[in-house]
Design a protein around this motif. Structure first.
Motif, PDB file in Angstrom:
ATOM      1  N   GLU A 109       0.868  -1.180   0.000  1.00 60.07           N
ATOM      2  CA  GLU A 109       0.000   0.000   0.000  1.00 60.07           C
ATOM      3  C   GLU A 109       0.904   1.229   0.000  1.00 60.07           C
ATOM      4  N   ALA A 110       0.315   2.385  -0.127  1.00 56.16           N
ATOM      5  CA  ALA A 110       1.116   3.602  -0.101  1.00 56.16           C
ATOM      6  C   ALA A 110       1.829   3.698   1.251  1.00 56.16           C
ATOM      7  N   GLY A 111       3.158   3.774   1.226  1.00 56.64           N
ATOM      8  CA  GLY A 111       3.938   3.877   2.461  1.00 56.64           C
ATOM      9  C   GLY A 111       3.907   2.627   3.310  1.00 56.64           C
ATOM     10  N   HIS A 112       3.574   1.496   2.710  1.00 56.74           N
ATOM     11  CA  HIS A 112       3.376   0.281   3.497  1.00 56.74           C
ATOM     12  C   HIS A 112       3.800  -0.949   2.707  1.00 56.74           C
ATOM     13  N   TYR A 113       4.592  -1.809   3.354  1.00 54.86           N
ATOM     14  CA  TYR A 113       5.058  -3.057   2.731  1.00 54.86           C
ATOM     15  C   TYR A 113       5.124  -4.127   3.799  1.00 54.86           C
ATOM     16  N   ARG A 114       4.456  -5.250   3.590  1.00 56.87           N
ATOM     17  CA  ARG A 114       4.575  -6.357   4.539  1.00 56.87           C
ATOM     18  C   ARG A 114       4.667  -7.673   3.787  1.00 56.87           C
ATOM     19  N   LEU A 115       5.487  -8.569   4.313  1.00 55.16           N
ATOM     20  CA  LEU A 115       5.560  -9.916   3.778  1.00 55.16           C
ATOM     21  C   LEU A 115       4.324 -10.676   4.219  1.00 55.16           C
ATOM     22  N   SER A 116       3.875 -11.625   3.409  1.00 53.69           N
ATOM     23  CA  SER A 116       2.789 -12.488   3.861  1.00 53.69           C
ATOM     24  C   SER A 116       3.071 -13.910   3.388  1.00 53.69           C
ATOM     25  N   HIS A 117       2.529 -14.878   4.116  1.00 53.40           N
ATOM     26  CA  HIS A 117       2.732 -16.276   3.714  1.00 53.40           C
ATOM     27  C   HIS A 117       1.758 -16.646   2.618  1.00 53.40           C
ATOM     28  N   ARG A 118       2.194 -17.495   1.738  1.00 51.43           N
ATOM     29  CA  ARG A 118       1.306 -17.992   0.680  1.00 51.43           C
ATOM     30  C   ARG A 118       1.202 -19.495   0.792  1.00 51.43           C
ATOM     31  N   GLU A 119      -0.046 -19.949   0.825  1.00 51.78           N
ATOM     32  CA  GLU A 119      -0.300 -21.383   0.940  1.00 51.78           C
ATOM     33  C   GLU A 119       0.219 -22.136  -0.283  1.00 51.78           C
ATOM     34  N   ASP A 120       0.151 -21.486  -1.447  1.00 53.60           N
ATOM     35  CA  ASP A 120       0.473 -22.220  -2.679  1.00 53.60           C
ATOM     36  C   ASP A 120       1.974 -22.425  -2.906  1.00 53.60           C
ATOM     37  N   GLY A 121       2.805 -21.839  -2.036  1.00 59.96           N
ATOM     38  CA  GLY A 121       4.249 -22.055  -2.163  1.00 59.96           C
ATOM     39  C   GLY A 121       4.887 -21.397  -3.370  1.00 59.96           C
ATOM     40  N   ALA A 122       4.211 -20.409  -3.960  1.00 58.28           N
ATOM     41  CA  ALA A 122       4.743 -19.760  -5.162  1.00 58.28           C
ATOM     42  C   ALA A 122       6.074 -19.060  -4.876  1.00 58.28           C
TER      43      ALA A 122
END
Ligand code: SF4
Ligand code: SF4
Ligand code: SF4
Ligand code: SF4
Lengths: 278, 395
Positions: B64-77
């Motif tokens: 997002e604007a001024g915002h960055y976060r890692l997230s987990h992905r179930e699909d392992g991409a």
């Protein structure tokens, strides 16, 4: 620090004629910035070959009288005696460079500027009448003309050498006035504000440290004071402190936290920025 | 292996995860510095990797604007993320580079030595379509004109590009509205499209150069089946429909040229920190300055080139002071150069819609939002003027 010995000693190695003289003085400060000069271990030998160290009590008690070609001053002006002394130092110096947050912004001791000094002396000293101090802690530039101000608490070793080298070569020091973010991005650090939500003063802070704290996952503490350079109206041309406050709030700081963050080594300078723009 | 019609002719095939690992291994074995996405310090950064295990399998990003976060992905991409904190510019056009050095001998004789660019042969893995366009822009800027950046030229010539089409655009991506898109057909040696479905986790791979085909020929791959081709087409088409943002469909060059006195610049200047992050992360911003380094003796001097930015006061310093001292004038320089005068200089826009400047701006200033506001202001003023003219005509 001790006072100057009464009889100036002559250095063992008589100075080569024409070698410029270097002097280092301190006012109200912790000695950290002078130590940065001593910390230039690899370059000290070369430095002493290029300049005659004429006055540097932290390194040697051998002192020579002025005039000096290049004078480095650490510390802020907090007493009537220092206000007088800095005038004498200026008069004895061809080039006067102030080093560190105390000398360039008043230092942490400028917290007194926002409080009642008499109240402090009464609370701290058994005999407050022994204390002869000014109501404010001010940068050297508030008293005399300064040829260059090197920021930082403490100053950066590399930058200090650059300033000394530049003055020896008769050129302008290559010291950028931009924000810590410039250095942070050049270093390849992931922004702690954007990626971690950590409050960081980097966007409003003067570069110089190489963006040290963000590289270790910490927000910038503002050791180098406001970025930019003073504009015609006094405030920095490059700092928009009020615009950063909502980000600090977003990242979990309340008003008190913000105040504490801004009231450290460069409190007076950051204070001027909030006054300037609000 | 499929039958190859002619040596070096473009090929399409399918790699599985082992095949991708073999690709990285082959590039490393070739003596290349392989740079690809990997997780570090809470972000998917671009860094040298020596095996495919370092790729961000199972990681996505939330932008997002001024915002960055890692997230987990179930699909392992491995590649279901979008533009990160750096771009390939960090490697092709590094932040600091020595240009020459000079030494003065005891007798006063001066020797000046040009600094040959560091002999590094890169392979970039995971170049997004927007970044391919950004590289093409920097090619034009840095090597297409009269003044050529030889270091850039060398690194660029030697670089092997493995593009990756986008399957998970971020909320800040707007390449489609800048004339690009999540897919690509040229400008790469190899291009991958990641497909994860009932038939498994695999990568459709196409070669786009002889070097690409030659490398692909060495890899353990299977024929490009219809299902995988179809699935790859679908994920990329879906990505094009999933852009988080859009640049308003206006003639940006004209809008910029006509907006020099817009009031919106004051509005954005009140929010802008002039911190320079937007220019540093922008994959096309190319500006540099030079610094002179001398040693204490004055017998040794060096000239370095380093990144600069129009947000730096020194950038417009002439005798007496900076020409662009206000935040207003500096933000305006950035936007009007990027979207306007860039066309005059380099025959294209300077923006590819990667969204980095939006994400990495600490206060979240959004280039698409600023343009929308400038357009609204121009429309209102246009109407107002138009209205006045009509009234005058009536009179
Ligand atoms: S971590 Fe701090 S200094 Fe670094 S880019 Fe982010 S805001 Fe600026
Ligand atoms: S201006 Fe912003 S969105 Fe456009 S290419 Fe640069 S960083 Fe990406
Ligand atoms: S926008 Fe600014 S930093 Fe970027 S290329 Fe243009 S002048 Fe240079
Ligand atoms: S637009 Fe954002 S990133 Fe760019 S200089 Fe302003 S505050 Fe910094």
């Amino acid at each position: 620090m001790t006072t100057s010995p009464t009889t100036p000693t002559t250095p063992a190695d008589p100075a080569a004629p024409g070698r410029p003289t270097l002097a280092v003085f301190k006012l109200a400060s912790c000695d950290g910035c002078q130590l940065t000069l001593l910390d230039c271990e690899d370059e000290l030998l070369a430095l002493s070959g290029e300049v005659e160290i004429a006055h540097f009590l932290e390194a040697t008690s051998a002192v020579r009288p002025g005039p000096y070609d290049l004078t480095l001053v650490e510390g802020s002006v907090t007493t009537p005696a220092d206000a007088e002394r800095i005038r004498q130092i200026r008069a004895a110096s061809r080039h006067l460079v102030t080093i560190g947050a105390c000398a360039t912004a008043g230092g942490i001791q400028a917290l007194r500027n926002f409080a009642d000094v008499e109240e402090f002396t009464r609370a701290v000293y058994a005999r407050p009448d022994y204390i002869d101090t000014l109501a404010t802690s001010t940068p050297v530039s508030a008293h005399v003309d300064v040829d260059f101000e090197l920021r930082g608490c403490p100053v950066d070793r590399r930058q200090l050498l650059e300033v000394v080298t530049a003055f020896l070569a008769g050129r302008k020091p290559d010291i950028s006035d931009h924000s810590v973010c410039f250095e942070c991005k050049r270093r390849g650090t992931v922004c702690v504000t954007v990626a971690h939500g950590t409050p960081c003063l980097g966007p409003v802070t003067h570069a110089g440290c190489g963006a040290l704290c963000p590289a270790y996952g910490r927000g910038c503490y503002g050791c180098f004071g406001p970025a930019g350079r003073p504009g015609p109206s006094g405030g920095s041309l490059s700092v928009n402190l009020p615009a950063l406050i909502p980000v600090l709030h977003r990242d979990g700081m309340d008003d008190r936290d913000v105040e504490r963050l801004l009231r450290t080594f460069n409190s007076a300078a950051f204070h001027a920025e909030s006054e300037e723009d609000s | 292996m499929t039958s190859t019609p002619a040596a070096g002719a473009p090929r399409t095939a399918v790699l599985d995860k082992d095949g991708l690992a073999a690709l990285v291994a082959a590039l490393v074995a070739d003596g290349r510095t392989v740079v690809g996405p990997t997780v570090r310090d809470g972000a998917i950064v671009l860094a040298p990797i020596d095996s495919a295990e370092q790729l961000p399998y199972g990681w996505g990003v939330e932008l997002e604007a001024g915002h960055y976060r890692l997230s987990h992905r179930e699909d392992g991409a491995a590649f279901a993320h979008s533009a990160g904190p750096q771009s390939w510019k960090n490697f092709l056009h590094p932040q600091r580079e020595k240009l020459w050095s000079a030494d003065r001998a005891k007798d006063g004789e001066l020797t000046v030595r040009a600094e040959p660019p560091e002999a590094v042969s890169y392979a970039f893995l995971g170049v997004r379509p927007c970044d391919l366009r950004a590289i093409a822009i920097q090619d034009r800027v840095l090597t297409g004109g009269h003044f050529r950046d030889t270091g850039y030229g060398e690194r660029r010539r030697g670089a092997f590009l493995v593009a990756v089409e986008c399957t998970a655009p971020g909320a800040t991506c707007f390449c489609v509205s800048m004339g690009g898109g999540p897919g690509t057909d040229s400008g790469f040696d190899l291009a991958l499209t990641e497909v994860i479905d009932g038939a498994g986790h695999r990568f459709l791979v196409r070669s786009g150069s002889e070097a690409g085909t030659a490398l692909l020929d060495q890899l353990p791959c299977t024929a490009a089946d219809r299902e995988t081709r179809q699935a790859a087409r679908t994920v990329v088409a879906d990505a094009a429909d999933a852009m988080g943002r859009a640049m308003p469909p206006v003639d940006l060059q004209r809008l910029m040229g006509g907006s020099l006195e817009a009031e919106r610049w004051d509005d954005v200047a009140a929010r802008c920190l002039t911190c320079g992050n937007c220019t540093m992360v922008c994959p096309t911003c190319f500006c540099t300055t030079t610094e002179e380094v001398t040693d204490l003796t004055g017998d040794h001097a060096e000239r370095w080139q380093r990144w600069d930015s129009c947000f730096d006061l020194d950038f417009s310093h002439l005798h007496g002071g900076p020409v662009r001292s206000s935040g207003r004038s500096r933000y305006r320089q950035w936007l009007t150069h990027k979207l306007g005068t860039w066309h005059d200089q380099f025959d294209s826009s300077g923006c590819v819609g990667c969204g980095r400047c939006i994400v990495w701006c600490p206060v979240g200033i959004d280039i698409t939002e600023e343009v929308t506001a400038l357009k609204a202001e121009a429309d209102t003023k246009g109407h107002a003027q138009h209205g006045t003219h009509e009234k005058e005509a009536e009179r």
